[in-house]
Each structure stands twice: as C-alpha cells, then as structure tokens.
Design an enzyme around this catalytic site. Structure first.
Site, PDB file in Angstrom:
ATOM      1  N   GLY A  13       0.810  -1.215   0.000  1.00 28.51           N
ATOM      2  CA  GLY A  13       0.000   0.000   0.000  1.00 28.51           C
ATOM      3  C   GLY A  13       0.842   1.263   0.000  1.00 28.51           C
ATOM      4  CB  SER A  39       2.062  -4.811   6.665  1.00 29.34           C
ATOM      5  OG  SER A  39       2.725  -4.724   7.892  1.00 29.34           O
ATOM      6  CB  ALA A  50      10.490  15.711  -7.948  1.00 30.65           C
ATOM      7  CE  LYS A  78      10.422  18.385 -11.609  1.00 28.97           C
ATOM      8  NZ  LYS A  78      10.658  16.952 -11.430  1.00 28.97           N
ATOM      9  N   PRO A  96      14.030  21.665 -18.919  1.00 32.55           N
ATOM     10  CG  PRO A  96      13.588  22.917 -20.864  1.00 32.55           C
ATOM     11  CD  PRO A  96      14.664  22.076 -20.199  1.00 32.55           C
ATOM     12  CB  VAL A 184       1.996 -11.304   2.781  1.00 35.93           C
ATOM     13  CG1 VAL A 184       2.301 -12.579   2.016  1.00 35.93           C
ATOM     14  CG2 VAL A 184       0.688 -10.688   2.306  1.00 35.93           C
ATOM     15  CG  LEU A 333      10.234   1.501  -4.787  1.00 37.58           C
ATOM     16  CD1 LEU A 333      10.340   1.899  -3.316  1.00 37.58           C
ATOM     17  CD2 LEU A 333      11.310   2.203  -5.606  1.00 37.58           C
ATOM     18  CB  ILE A 346       5.817   8.582  -9.519  1.00 38.16           C
ATOM     19  CG1 ILE A 346       6.088   8.430  -8.011  1.00 38.16           C
ATOM     20  CG2 ILE A 346       4.322   8.735  -9.787  1.00 38.16           C
ATOM     21  CD1 ILE A 346       5.754   9.635  -7.165  1.00 38.16           C
TER      22      ILE A 346
HETATM   23  C1  LIG Z   1      15.600   8.352  -1.881  1.00 40.30           C
HETATM   24  C2  LIG Z   1      14.450   8.200  -2.814  1.00 40.30           C
HETATM   25  C3  LIG Z   1      13.927   9.346  -3.436  1.00 40.30           C
HETATM   26  C4  LIG Z   1      12.875   9.202  -4.336  1.00 40.30           C
HETATM   27  N1  LIG Z   1      12.418  10.317  -5.002  1.00 40.30           N
HETATM   28  C5  LIG Z   1      11.492  10.162  -5.965  1.00 40.30           C
HETATM   29  C6  LIG Z   1      11.021  11.274  -6.724  1.00 40.30           C
HETATM   30  O1  LIG Z   1      11.418  12.413  -6.509  1.00 40.30           O
HETATM   31  N2  LIG Z   1      10.110  11.040  -7.687  1.00 40.30           N
HETATM   32  C7  LIG Z   1       9.616   9.784  -7.958  1.00 40.30           C
HETATM   33  O2  LIG Z   1       8.817   9.616  -8.879  1.00 40.30           O
HETATM   34  N3  LIG Z   1       9.993   8.743  -7.210  1.00 40.30           N
HETATM   35  C8  LIG Z   1      10.922   8.890  -6.252  1.00 40.30           C
HETATM   36  N4  LIG Z   1      11.305   7.805  -5.509  1.00 40.30           N
HETATM   37  C9  LIG Z   1      10.634   6.518  -5.699  1.00 40.30           C
HETATM   38  C10 LIG Z   1       9.333   6.481  -4.933  1.00 40.30           C
HETATM   39  O3  LIG Z   1       9.578   6.681  -3.566  1.00 40.30           O
HETATM   40  C11 LIG Z   1       8.674   5.136  -5.144  1.00 40.30           C
HETATM   41  O4  LIG Z   1       8.482   4.927  -6.501  1.00 40.30           O
HETATM   42  C12 LIG Z   1       7.327   5.096  -4.500  1.00 40.30           C
HETATM   43  O5  LIG Z   1       7.383   5.445  -3.168  1.00 40.30           O
HETATM   44  C13 LIG Z   1       6.696   3.732  -4.651  1.00 40.30           C
HETATM   45  O6  LIG Z   1       7.122   2.859  -3.682  1.00 40.30           O
HETATM   46  P1  LIG Z   1       6.403   1.448  -3.618  1.00 40.30           P
HETATM   47  O7  LIG Z   1       4.952   1.662  -3.442  1.00 40.30           O
HETATM   48  O8  LIG Z   1       6.858   0.637  -4.756  1.00 40.30           O
HETATM   49  O9  LIG Z   1       7.051   0.806  -2.307  1.00 40.30           O
HETATM   50  P2  LIG Z   1       6.831   1.111  -0.738  1.00 40.30           P
HETATM   51  O10 LIG Z   1       6.524   2.528  -0.480  1.00 40.30           O
HETATM   52  O11 LIG Z   1       8.013   0.525  -0.058  1.00 40.30           O
HETATM   53  O12 LIG Z   1       5.559   0.259  -0.362  1.00 40.30           O
HETATM   54  C14 LIG Z   1       5.630  -1.122  -0.113  1.00 40.30           C
HETATM   55  C15 LIG Z   1       4.347  -1.593   0.487  1.00 40.30           C
HETATM   56  O13 LIG Z   1       4.387  -2.995   0.628  1.00 40.30           O
HETATM   57  C16 LIG Z   1       3.934  -3.357   1.912  1.00 40.30           C
HETATM   58  N5  LIG Z   1       4.524  -4.634   2.284  1.00 40.30           N
HETATM   59  C17 LIG Z   1       5.814  -5.026   2.138  1.00 40.30           C
HETATM   60  N6  LIG Z   1       5.966  -6.273   2.616  1.00 40.30           N
HETATM   61  C18 LIG Z   1       4.748  -6.679   3.043  1.00 40.30           C
HETATM   62  C19 LIG Z   1       4.245  -7.866   3.638  1.00 40.30           C
HETATM   63  N7  LIG Z   1       5.028  -8.912   3.902  1.00 40.30           N
HETATM   64  N8  LIG Z   1       2.938  -7.917   3.964  1.00 40.30           N
HETATM   65  C20 LIG Z   1       2.126  -6.872   3.720  1.00 40.30           C
HETATM   66  N9  LIG Z   1       2.529  -5.733   3.169  1.00 40.30           N
HETATM   67  C21 LIG Z   1       3.830  -5.631   2.834  1.00 40.30           C
HETATM   68  C22 LIG Z   1       4.374  -2.183   2.791  1.00 40.30           C
HETATM   69  O14 LIG Z   1       3.638  -2.148   3.974  1.00 40.30           O
HETATM   70  C23 LIG Z   1       4.040  -1.026   1.877  1.00 40.30           C
HETATM   71  O15 LIG Z   1       2.686  -0.718   1.998  1.00 40.30           O
HETATM   72  C24 LIG Z   1      12.326   7.925  -4.579  1.00 40.30           C
HETATM   73  C25 LIG Z   1      12.812   6.807  -3.904  1.00 40.30           C
HETATM   74  C26 LIG Z   1      13.875   6.921  -3.040  1.00 40.30           C
HETATM   75  C27 LIG Z   1      14.392   5.705  -2.345  1.00 40.30           C
END
Ligand SMILES: Cc1cc2nc3c(=O)[nH]c(=O)nc-3n(C[C@H](O)[C@H](O)[C@H](O)COP(=O)(O)OP(=O)(O)OC[C@H]3O[C@@H](n4cnc5c(N)ncnc54)[C@H](O)[C@@H]3O)c2cc1C
Length: 504
Positions: A13, A39, A50, A78, A96, A184, A333, A346
């Site tokens: 989530g 979770s 961004a 932006k 830009p 999970v 990710l 994103i």
């Molecule tokens: C330093 C940094 C800077 C960033 N800056 C940018 C930016 O400027 N622009 C941009 O587009 N993107 C940026 N990103 C990327 C962006 O943060 C991610 O693309 C975005 O947050 C998506 O993350 P996610 O949902 O894939 O993972 P997460 O946010 O890690 O979510 C994972 C989810 O899985 C759940 N989960 C994991 N294991 C279990 C389990 N066993 N049981 C139940 N639930 C579980 C967690 O609870 C959570 O809800 C950046 C990333 C980093 C590291």
C-alpha cells in the site's frame, strides 16, 4: 453472457500499490475485483516528491480534480529541474518540461543555435525556452491548449509523498477497492503451474487471487523472493546506493516552480519546495562517503530549520529481468529502481499500470504474448531512463573527487555510447517513437553539461546568419513578453483557496 470479474490481489500500500489498485478499479470497472493488502507495521518508503508531467494525465484519467489533489498532497507546480555543478562546478542549466525554439524547414532549432554559437553568439539555449525563462523568473501559469508560444511547455507537481499514497487509498476505497490490513508471511503456488494462488497473512488468514500485483517495495516478495526473478544490477553505471532525506522549513518568500539537483562530492542532493516545507536529500554512493558523513553534510546545507533527523534509505540501481512472470506483475520498487535524479520512479509506475491495463488478461487467462509485450515495454522504459541518468554523471569535466573521477572515466552502456557519439559527430539526438525523454531533454543535458557537437545540420547555412539572428531575437522578445505577463508561482498557487493545504 456477463463477464466474470478477475480477482486481482495487490500486495503493498505504498504509492505503487494504491496507484495500481485505483487505476485497475477505475479503468477496468466491472472486469476486475481488486483487493489490496498492506501492513502498517512494515510501512512505506514515503519519499518521492518530484514528478513528471505525465502524472497529470494519471490524475485526470481517474477523474480527480487537480485542485483537490494539490490541496491533499500539499503540492506545488514544477516546470523542470535546475541542475547545478554537474558538468562543471559553478555552472547550472534547467532541464525544462518544454521545447527550445521551433523546428524550421525540418531542421531542429538547436542546429540554428549551434550555427550562431559557432559565429560567436553567447546566449544560452535556455533563453529560447519559455519553461526555462518562467522557471528562472519564479513565474507560473498553465500552458494554453492552442499552438501558440504559450503552449510550448508542460508542468508536473512537487508533492508530499507521505500524503499521495493515503490520498490514492481514500480514492481507491471509494471506488470499490477492498483494503486488508496484515502482514503476508507465506506465498502459495500451484504445484503444477507455479502460479501464485494464495497469500497467507500472519494469523493464518488466506487471500486467493487470479492475478497478483507485487507492490511490496524493495522486498519484491512475490516476484523476487517467491518466483526468484533475476535482477539486472546497474550499479556499475549508477553507483549511488543511499539517500539521506531531511525536510526543512521555508526561509524564503519564493516558492520555486522547479526542483533543484545540486551535484555533491559523492553524489548529488535534491531540493523540492512544497506548500508547507522544503524536501531535501543527499543521494550518495556508500563507496565514497559514509552514511554518518552524508547525514551531517545534508544537515549542514539545508536552508531552514530541520523538521526531523536525517533518514537514510538504501537501494540498488537496476531492475528485475522480467517485471511480469507467471501471474505476478511487479509495479513500483518491487520491479526496479533508478535513482531519483530525473523524478522517474512514479512515471515508471504509471507506465507499467498503463501497459498492464492495455494488455490485461481478460477473464484471467494470461496470453504469453501479452506478458512478453508488457516486459518488452517495461524494459524499454527502464533502459531509456537508465541511459539518460548515466549521461548526467558521465558528461562532466569534474575531477575534484574520487566519485566524479569514477563516473567521468567509467565505460557506459553501448546504447548510451552510441547516442553520445551520434551527438558529438552530428548534433543529432537518437529518435524515439515511444518511451521517455525526447530531443529537448537530451539537448538540455548535452549543452547544459558542455558536450558540444563537432558538426550540426548543414541546412542551417541556407538562411543567412543575420536572418537566423533576427528570428532568434524575436523569439527571445516573445518569451520575455510571455514571462512578464505570467503571475508569480506563489501568486498563482495562492490565488485559489481550494488548492491550498496551508495558508500562505
Ligand atoms: C531516496 C528516494 C527518493 C525518491 N524520489 C522520488 C522522486 O522524486 N520522484 C519519484 O517519482 N519517485 C521517487 N522515488 C521513488 C518512490 O519513492 C517510489 O516509486 C514510491 O514510493 C513507490 O514505492 P512502492 O509503493 O513501490 O514501495 P513502498 O513505499 O516501499 O511500499 C511497499 C508496500 O508494501 C507493503 N509490504 C511489504 N511487505 C509486506 C508484507 N510482507 N505484507 C504486507 N505488506 C507488505 C508495505 O507495507 C508497503 O505498503 C524515490 C525513492 C527513493 C528511495
């Protein structure tokens, strides 16, 4: 006969999970039943402030009101990214969301600019871009929808990543997505096909599905851990593997309509102005600086009072060999990560969702050709972004630290080497029919970081240099006029209370 909805289970989530759940439920309404498991104990990455202009079509396609979205996520507008000290210390340029001049008689504008440069003109290419000029003047208003100069740019948002996910969650639940809280602990597979059949939560509850979307973040629980999908490591080209994030208070009146990326001795740092604070972070390579040192560096450079202690995030540059294997599709990710230098994560999430919706298995039957096509498209997106990011590090004259010595002298992927060679020899940018980063983006970085081509299109010699100079002067005047007529970014933002989260 009515179609039976396909049971889709989204694990995770964070931003990726809720974007996926909301889009599938909205775009495949009636064809899917979506359940999302998250979770609270594990939490989300919660950075990513961004974005790229594509985010607007995402928000719009879900039928979300832009002002409501901006208010909920404390967003600002932006127009691009200001890169400082990348090519050489003391120099900067703006990449830009918009073009530089216009093609004339089938010849790209930058070829005319190169011709005048060769004849001694010193105006930077940015002075022929409305988006650059507006950003430099801290002004903003949305582009027009006609074909005038005022239509030659796009815009994105800078928002609070910790608020974006919850906003999407509320929206998704409102359109019928079922949310399940829990961790999970087991992923069950069909013993014959190997497909995932069931996710088992702590406490024993079982959740079955037909298609599983792995949005579990860096853990990549289903695609990486369960199915053992391979990982293509790109850290030899993108050595940054940590970030120290640190939000701070505003100290100035201006809210810049752009993100700033400032090169640092062991990486670079971001500065992202939101409505209520500034997001900062030092993205660094742990081979060249320790976590403690990076934290104290970022704490020492933020402008306003720090709003938290620096938070270190760890990552690896690369992607899964296939993002869709069996009946598991990884998004966000869980499928890969490239450092946030060009705010692409994103965007990559959004594109994966778009491709999945286009290739969605009707009634749950996965056609291997659709799966292969999805993987081809996702790979193409990642590869394009990868090369573009590497360019920012490699195209440098910096020799002031071991990090910059490393990236300046490293061997780059053949695909990038070919693109750079084409540019250096002909002033041409490799053409794409799809994927991210077209001509203007490459031109911004090449010229901004001092990579000058040896030749340019010979057709620009047909009009005289005086004619070219006059036309370019007229364009600059028109840009200055447009910018002068734009309101300040803060003024535009605060003109409508419904997009403000905090009084300004
Ligand atoms: C330093 C940094 C800077 C960033 N800056 C940018 C930016 O400027 N622009 C941009 O587009 N993107 C940026 N990103 C990327 C962006 O943060 C991610 O693309 C975005 O947050 C998506 O993350 P996610 O949902 O894939 O993972 P997460 O946010 O890690 O979510 C994972 C989810 O899985 C759940 N989960 C994991 N294991 C279990 C389990 N066993 N049981 C139940 N639930 C579980 C967690 O609870 C959570 O809800 C950046 C990333 C980093 C590291």
């Amino acid at each position: 006969m009515a179609r039976r909805p396909v049971k889709v289970v989204v694990l995770g989530g964070g931003t990726a999970g809720w974007m996926s759940a909301a889009s599938l439920a909205r775009m495949l309404s009636g064809l899917v039943e979506v359940e999302l498991i998250e979770s609270e104990d594990i939490g989300i990455v919660g950075v990513g402030e961004a974005t790229l202009p594509h985010i607007r079509s995402f928000v719009e396609s879900l039928g979300i009101d832009e002002n409501a979205f901006m208010k909920a996520t404390h967003a600002t507008y932006k127009l691009g990214i200001d890169f400082r000290d990348f090519g050489r210390i003391g120099e900067n340029y703006i990449h830009p969301f918009g073009s530089f001049g216009e093609e004339v008689a089938g010849v790209g504008f930058h070829h005319y600019w190169l011709e005048l440069q060769a004849r001694g003109m010193t105006e930077p290419i940015g002075s022929y871009s409305l988006a650059v000029a507006a950003a430099q003047a801290n002004r903003f208003r949305p582009p027009t929808r006609d074909s005038s100069l005022a239509s030659t740019f796009g815009y994105a948002y800078q928002f609070d990543a910790t608020l974006f996910g919850p906003f999407m969650r509320e929206f998704a639940i409102g359109i019928g997505v079922r949310r399940t809280e829990g961790k999970v602990v087991e992923v069950r597979q069909d013993p014959v096909t190997g497909d995932v059949t069931t996710l088992v939560l702590e406490g024993g509850r079982e959740i079955e599905g037909e298609l599983f979307i792995d949005c579990s973040g860096f853990r990549s629980i289903m695609l990486g851990q369960t199915l053992g999908e391979g990982w293509e490591d790109w850290s030899q080209w993108l050595p940054c593997d940590r970030a120290a994030a640190l939000p701070c208070e505003f100290v100035r009146d201006e809210i810049e309509p752009y993100t700033r990326c400032i090169a640092m001795p062991a990486g670079w740092r971001w500065r992202i102005p939101l409505q209520h604070r500034i997001g900062n972070g030092y993205v660094f390579s742990s081979a060249f600086i320790s976590e403690d040192e990076a934290c104290s560096v970022i704490a020492g450079v933020v402008e306003g009072r720090a709003l938290a202690d620096p938070r270190v995030l760890r990552f690896r540059a690369g992607r899964r060999t296939r993002s869709w294997n069996r009946n598991v599709v990884a998004v966000g990710l869980a499928s890969g990560f490239l450092e946030p230098l060009e705010s692409t994560s994103i965007y990559l999430t959004q594109m994966a969702i778009t491709y999945l919706i286009e290739l969605f298995p009707r009634e749950g039957e996965i056609d291997p050709r659709d799966r292969a096509e999805f993987n081809r498209l996702v790979d193409m997106e990642y590869d394009r972004v990868r090369d573009f990011l590497i360019l920012h590090f490699h195209a440098t004259t910096r020799n002031d630290s071991p990090f910059w010595d490393h990236v300046r002298t490293m061997e780059v992927p053949d695909t990038l080497a070919g693109k750079m060679e084409l540019w250096r020899e002909t002033g041409r940018v490799e053409k794409y029919s799809d994927g991210l980063f077209y001509d203007a983006s490459w031109i911004a970085v090449y010229l901004g970081q001092g990579v000058m081509p040896r030749r340019h299109d010979p057709r620009v010699k047909v009009p005289s240099a005086e004619q070219i100079g006059r036309a370019m002067g007229a364009l600059q005047d028109a840009i200055r006029g447009e910018v002068a007529a734009m309101p300040g970014h803060r003024e535009y933002l605060t003109a409508r209370a419904e997009r403000l989260a905090v009084s300004q």
